[in-house]
Design an enzyme around this catalytic site. Structure first.
Site, PDB file in Angstrom:
ATOM      1  N   GLY A  17      25.620  33.227  33.185  1.00  0.00           N
ATOM      2  CA  GLY A  17      27.038  33.173  32.861  1.00  0.00           C
ATOM      3  C   GLY A  17      27.487  31.861  32.266  1.00  0.00           C
ATOM      4  O   GLY A  17      26.807  31.256  31.431  1.00  0.00           O
ATOM      5  N   TYR A 150      40.335  34.758  46.528  1.00  0.00           N
ATOM      6  CA  TYR A 150      39.643  33.975  45.505  1.00  0.00           C
ATOM      7  C   TYR A 150      40.595  32.953  44.879  1.00  0.00           C
ATOM      8  O   TYR A 150      40.223  31.793  44.674  1.00  0.00           O
ATOM      9  CB  TYR A 150      39.096  34.920  44.434  1.00  0.00           C
ATOM     10  CG  TYR A 150      38.494  34.248  43.224  1.00  0.00           C
ATOM     11  CD1 TYR A 150      37.249  33.633  43.298  1.00  0.00           C
ATOM     12  CD2 TYR A 150      39.163  34.249  41.999  1.00  0.00           C
ATOM     13  CE1 TYR A 150      36.687  33.025  42.181  1.00  0.00           C
ATOM     14  CE2 TYR A 150      38.602  33.649  40.878  1.00  0.00           C
ATOM     15  CZ  TYR A 150      37.369  33.042  40.976  1.00  0.00           C
ATOM     16  OH  TYR A 150      36.820  32.444  39.879  1.00  0.00           O
TER      17      TYR A 150
END
Length: 257
Positions: A17, A150
């Site tokens: 990523g 998150y």
């Protein structure tokens, strides 16, 4: 291209990523890089694909013994480093009423605890005048359903970045953060996502982004490297790389693939 020749860097969460894009850009520029990850498949792929200037190390940011061992390994293999990218992250889509203590603890352990202690343990190895770049998220400032925990963990990371920017000023170490929006990665940054969910997330991201598309890992890497190497009179800044999501730009263009 030798923009980073004779420079040394550490990238946590660097096997895939956005982290891998940072690693690739550093290596392309001539740097020596130590990168970490946990997934054995990603680690093996990185070892097979990257040149000798890349040191691939298994490390779990939630385990302080691992973080201490990482600091020792960095000291042995690289000595002083120029750049530290605190990039390892974890998220999962969960409505607030489905969050359990286990998933809450995991989210904060990776994103907040891991980020803080990685920076704490490795800061002594960053040379005076070097830099640290954290990865935060557009979720810091925008409410996204299913990402409340998150968002809280990444907001803590931004608070750490600001505090460390002040605390490391006497050593001339600049501390900043890059704040990605929707970025096309294998998981779209979400744990356990299926191929169908990933496709839906990409579509949702393109529609929500004023620029009408999602970003690429390379675009995030360029922003992170700008903060690390080129923005020499910049510290305590969170740079959005989000296509305008958090910039009060409300009229999206048609989606462009």
């Amino acid at each position: 291209m030798n923009a980073y020749a004779n420079r040394k860097a550490v990238v946590t969460g660097g096997t895939h990523g956005m982290g891998r894009a940072i690693v690739d850009a550093l290596l392309d520029g001539g740097a020596e890089v130590l990168l970490t990850g946990r997934d054995e498949g990603n680690l093996e792929a990185a070892r097979a694909e990257l040149p000798d200037r890349a040191h691939v190390v298994r490390s779990d940011v939630t385990d302080l013994a691992d973080v201490d061992a990482l600091a020792a390994t960095v000291g042995e293999r690289l000595g002083r480093i120029d750049f530290l990218f605190v990039n390892a992250g974890y998220s999962r889509l969960e409505p607030y009423d489905a969050v359990t203590e286990e998933t809450y603890d995991r989210t904060f352990a990776v994103n907040a605890k891991g980020a803080f202690f990685t920076a704490q343990r490795l800061a002594p190895l960053v040379r005076d005048g070097g830099s640290i770049v954290f990865t935060t998220s557009v979720a810091n400032k925008s409410g996204f359903p299913g990402m409340t925990v998150y968002a809280g963990a990444k907001a803590a990371v931004w608070a750490f970045a600001q505090g460390l920017a002040a605390e490391l000023l006497p050593r001339g170490i600049r501390v900043n953060a890059v704040s990605p929006g929707f970025v096309r990665t294998p998981t779209m940054g979400v744990y356990g996502v299926t191929a169908e969910e990933r496709a839906a997330f990409e579509k949702e991201g393109a529609e929500a982004t004023p620029m009408g598309r999602i970003g690429s890992p390379a675009e995030v890497a360029r922003a992170a490297l700008f903060l690390a190497a080129d923005a020499t009179f910049t510290t305590g800044v969170e740079l959005p790389v989000d296509g305008g999501i958090n910039q009060n730009i409300t009229a999206p263009h048609p989606a462009r693939a």
